[in-house]
Design a protein around this motif. Structure first.
Motif, PDB file in Angstrom:
ATOM      1  N   ARG A   1       9.064 -91.097  35.302  1.00  0.00           N
ATOM      2  CA  ARG A   1       7.983 -90.340  34.675  1.00  0.00           C
ATOM      3  C   ARG A   1       7.025 -89.773  35.720  1.00  0.00           C
ATOM      4  O   ARG A   1       6.615 -88.607  35.638  1.00  0.00           O
ATOM      5  CB  ARG A   1       7.222 -91.248  33.700  1.00  0.00           C
ATOM      6  CG  ARG A   1       6.006 -90.580  33.039  1.00  0.00           C
ATOM      7  CD  ARG A   1       6.421 -89.505  32.046  1.00  0.00           C
ATOM      8  NE  ARG A   1       7.165 -90.060  30.934  1.00  0.00           N
ATOM      9  CZ  ARG A   1       6.600 -90.553  29.825  1.00  0.00           C
ATOM     10  NH1 ARG A   1       5.289 -90.563  29.697  1.00  0.00           N
ATOM     11  NH2 ARG A   1       7.352 -91.018  28.840  1.00  0.00           N
TER      12      ARG A   1
ATOM     13  N   ARG B   1       8.004-100.132  24.645  1.00  0.00           N
ATOM     14  CA  ARG B   1       8.874 -99.674  23.563  1.00  0.00           C
ATOM     15  C   ARG B   1       9.136-100.792  22.562  1.00  0.00           C
ATOM     16  O   ARG B   1       9.319-101.948  22.944  1.00  0.00           O
ATOM     17  CB  ARG B   1      10.208 -99.192  24.119  1.00  0.00           C
ATOM     18  CG  ARG B   1      10.112 -97.954  24.982  1.00  0.00           C
ATOM     19  CD  ARG B   1      11.435 -97.682  25.667  1.00  0.00           C
ATOM     20  NE  ARG B   1      11.761 -98.734  26.645  1.00  0.00           N
ATOM     21  CZ  ARG B   1      12.978 -98.963  27.096  1.00  0.00           C
ATOM     22  NH1 ARG B   1      13.999 -98.275  26.660  1.00  0.00           N
ATOM     23  NH2 ARG B   1      13.195 -99.918  27.984  1.00  0.00           N
TER      24      ARG B   1
ATOM     25  N   SER C   1       1.687 -94.417  20.202  1.00  0.00           N
ATOM     26  CA  SER C   1       1.415 -93.097  20.770  1.00  0.00           C
ATOM     27  C   SER C   1       2.514 -92.087  20.458  1.00  0.00           C
ATOM     28  O   SER C   1       2.287 -90.877  20.526  1.00  0.00           O
ATOM     29  CB  SER C   1       1.243 -93.206  22.292  1.00  0.00           C
ATOM     30  OG  SER C   1       2.394 -93.785  22.892  1.00  0.00           O
ATOM     31  N   ASP C   2       3.714 -92.578  20.115  1.00  0.00           N
ATOM     32  CA  ASP C   2       4.829 -91.685  19.825  1.00  0.00           C
ATOM     33  C   ASP C   2       5.883 -92.467  19.051  1.00  0.00           C
ATOM     34  O   ASP C   2       5.971 -93.694  19.171  1.00  0.00           O
ATOM     35  CB  ASP C   2       5.433 -91.165  21.143  1.00  0.00           C
ATOM     36  CG  ASP C   2       6.537 -90.145  20.906  1.00  0.00           C
ATOM     37  OD1 ASP C   2       6.477 -89.422  19.894  1.00  0.00           O
ATOM     38  OD2 ASP C   2       7.473 -90.082  21.734  1.00  0.00           O
ATOM     39  N   HIS C   3       6.659 -91.783  18.227  1.00  0.00           N
ATOM     40  CA  HIS C   3       7.717 -92.474  17.500  1.00  0.00           C
ATOM     41  C   HIS C   3       8.900 -91.547  17.293  1.00  0.00           C
ATOM     42  O   HIS C   3       8.761 -90.320  17.299  1.00  0.00           O
ATOM     43  CB  HIS C   3       7.212 -92.995  16.144  1.00  0.00           C
ATOM     44  CG  HIS C   3       7.046 -91.916  15.117  1.00  0.00           C
ATOM     45  ND1 HIS C   3       5.918 -91.139  15.037  1.00  0.00           N
ATOM     46  CD2 HIS C   3       7.877 -91.486  14.116  1.00  0.00           C
ATOM     47  CE1 HIS C   3       6.041 -90.271  14.038  1.00  0.00           C
ATOM     48  NE2 HIS C   3       7.223 -90.466  13.461  1.00  0.00           N
ATOM     49  N   GLN C   4      10.075 -92.160  17.112  1.00  0.00           N
ATOM     50  CA  GLN C   4      11.301 -91.435  16.824  1.00  0.00           C
ATOM     51  C   GLN C   4      12.053 -92.184  15.736  1.00  0.00           C
ATOM     52  O   GLN C   4      11.934 -93.411  15.607  1.00  0.00           O
ATOM     53  CB  GLN C   4      12.194 -91.327  18.067  1.00  0.00           C
ATOM     54  CG  GLN C   4      11.590 -90.524  19.208  1.00  0.00           C
ATOM     55  CD  GLN C   4      12.480 -90.530  20.434  1.00  0.00           C
ATOM     56  OE1 GLN C   4      13.064 -91.559  20.768  1.00  0.00           O
ATOM     57  NE2 GLN C   4      12.600 -89.392  21.105  1.00  0.00           N
TER      58      GLN C   4
ATOM     59  N   LEU D   1       9.297 -96.951  18.561  1.00  0.00           N
ATOM     60  CA  LEU D   1       7.870 -96.729  18.765  1.00  0.00           C
ATOM     61  C   LEU D   1       7.539 -96.840  20.246  1.00  0.00           C
ATOM     62  O   LEU D   1       8.128 -97.648  20.966  1.00  0.00           O
ATOM     63  CB  LEU D   1       7.039 -97.759  17.996  1.00  0.00           C
ATOM     64  CG  LEU D   1       7.352 -97.944  16.501  1.00  0.00           C
ATOM     65  CD1 LEU D   1       6.499 -99.059  15.930  1.00  0.00           C
ATOM     66  CD2 LEU D   1       7.141 -96.638  15.754  1.00  0.00           C
ATOM     67  N   ARG D   2       6.550 -96.067  20.680  1.00  0.00           N
ATOM     68  CA  ARG D   2       6.022 -96.205  22.042  1.00  0.00           C
ATOM     69  C   ARG D   2       4.537 -96.519  21.951  1.00  0.00           C
ATOM     70  O   ARG D   2       3.818 -95.919  21.150  1.00  0.00           O
ATOM     71  CB  ARG D   2       6.246 -94.922  22.859  1.00  0.00           C
ATOM     72  CG  ARG D   2       7.706 -94.686  23.198  1.00  0.00           C
ATOM     73  CD  ARG D   2       7.885 -93.539  24.184  1.00  0.00           C
ATOM     74  NE  ARG D   2       9.276 -93.400  24.585  1.00  0.00           N
ATOM     75  CZ  ARG D   2       9.815 -94.024  25.605  1.00  0.00           C
ATOM     76  NH1 ARG D   2       9.094 -94.842  26.341  1.00  0.00           N
ATOM     77  NH2 ARG D   2      11.082 -93.854  25.921  1.00  0.00           N
ATOM     78  N   THR D   3       4.111 -97.463  22.791  1.00  0.00           N
ATOM     79  CA  THR D   3       2.724 -97.912  22.715  1.00  0.00           C
ATOM     80  C   THR D   3       2.236 -98.361  24.083  1.00  0.00           C
ATOM     81  O   THR D   3       3.014 -98.884  24.892  1.00  0.00           O
ATOM     82  CB  THR D   3       2.583 -99.072  21.714  1.00  0.00           C
ATOM     83  OG1 THR D   3       1.237 -99.560  21.760  1.00  0.00           O
ATOM     84  CG2 THR D   3       3.533-100.214  22.040  1.00  0.00           C
TER      85      THR D   3
END
Length: 342
Positions: free
Chosen positions: A319, A246, A269-272, A280-282
């Motif tokens: 997860r 993160r 890979s994903d963001h908010q 960010l997620r990576t």
């Protein structure tokens, strides 16, 4: 952690397709743990533990941790599969295994009127090559409580007494089932130091714990159980690496999300977004962080509140448990029996 890599040719604990059934004499079929004649608490588990290695079994309540460990301790025969501890079947060849093994159960049962020292001396009378009482007390920090009756000990002190008894015979293999439950932060850290020292001296340790930080700190390798099956295994780093890292920061004044380099090129890979804060997620943390900082340097701006962190074992655990639960939706049964099959 132990620098020695796991060597399958020096395995002290070998578990192959292990199964345990409650309330019946055959495993459940068709993936339903409550089907057939009994509830299948352990459903084909396979792993091994090398000499001088610390292996952690993790899982939610009812995952099968204690059910698995009891089979390794020789407290019951498996419904299927194979167990070997120090080359022996721990149930059929208990006399060959028990003197070389230390066991710390979730709850110990001590005569409440005996003192701590009397309890250790009583236990030592049944233990080959037992440590001196003073040494056992010192190991777990109970020297000053030696003359206190067991019934007057705190919950954490009783856990330390449990550990002292498990270590009395200088075991080659040590089973620790929730060893730090009830301990305060200082007691937990002291126990970690003792367990590390035992492992470094060559003791093989199998640990179950609800404290994920404990597993992250101590384990050379681990397995996460879910509904009687291994959902993930490897070193703590390998398990956590499967989860995204993160990065969060506040957008500089006058800049918007679209002003950043393309997120796909950053490996995101994903963001908010939450107001001016970007999350960010990576899975490629170094690449993403480097590209982001180079962009900020080119733009001559500061990324206020910058927070960069790898995934934790807790995040990975949650997860994996969610994914396993989703994959098994509709296939789990015997909810009333799970409680007893911790």
């Amino acid at each position: 952690m132990n620098e020695n890599r796991h060597d399958e040719h020096d395995d002290v604990i070998e578990v192959t397709d292990l199964r345990r059934v409650y309330g019946g004499d055959r495993p459940a079929h068709g993936g339903d743990r409550g089907a057939g004649k009994g509830f299948e608490a352990v459903c084909g588990v396979t792993f091994s533990v090398g000499r001088g290695e610390l292996f952690a079994l993790l899982g939610t309540n009812g995952a099968g941790k204690t059910s698995t460990v009891e089979l390794l301790e020789g407290l019951a025969p498996p419904a299927g599969g194979r167990v070997r501890v120090l080359g022996h079947d721990p149930y059929e060849e208990r006399a060959a295994v028990r003197p070389r093994v230390g066991v710390m159960l979730q709850e110990g049962g001590f005569p409440s009127e005996l003192t701590v020292a009397e309890t250790i001396r009583m236990w030592a009378g049944c233990t080959s090559g037992a440590r001196p009482t003073a040494e056992a007390l010192d190991l777990v920090g109970l020297t000053r409580r030696s003359d206190v009756r067991v019934k007057q000990l705190s919950g954490g002190e009783k856990r330390r007494l449990d550990l002292a008894l498990a270590l009395l015979g200088r075991p080659e293999v040590l089973f620790l089932d929730e060893p730090t439950t009830g301990l305060d932060a200082e007691g937990r850290r002291s126990t970690w130091e003792l367990v590390r020292a035992l492992r470094d001296d060559g003791t093989t340790v199998l640990l179950t714990t609800h404290y994920l930080e404990e597993a992250e700190e101590l384990a050379d390798r681990l397995a996460i159980l879910h509904e009687g099956r291994i959902a993930a295994s490897g070193t703590p780093a390998e398990v956590t690496a499967s989860q995204p890292s993160r990065i969060s920061f506040e957008l500089p004044d006058g800049f918007f999300l679209g002003d950043l380099p393309p997120l796909a090129e950053l490996g995101v890979s994903d963001h908010q977004t939450a107001g001016r804060v970007i999350k960010l997620r990576t899975t490629v943390l170094q690449r993403t962080a480097t590209a982001l900082l180079l962009w900020a340097a080119r733009e001559r701006v500061e990324l206020r509140g910058l927070d960069v962190r790898s995934a934790s074992l807790e995040e990975a655990f949650l997860r994996i448990a969610r994914d396993a639960a989703a994959g098994n939706a509709g296939g789990a049964g015997g909810s009333q029996q799970r409680e007893a099959a911790a």
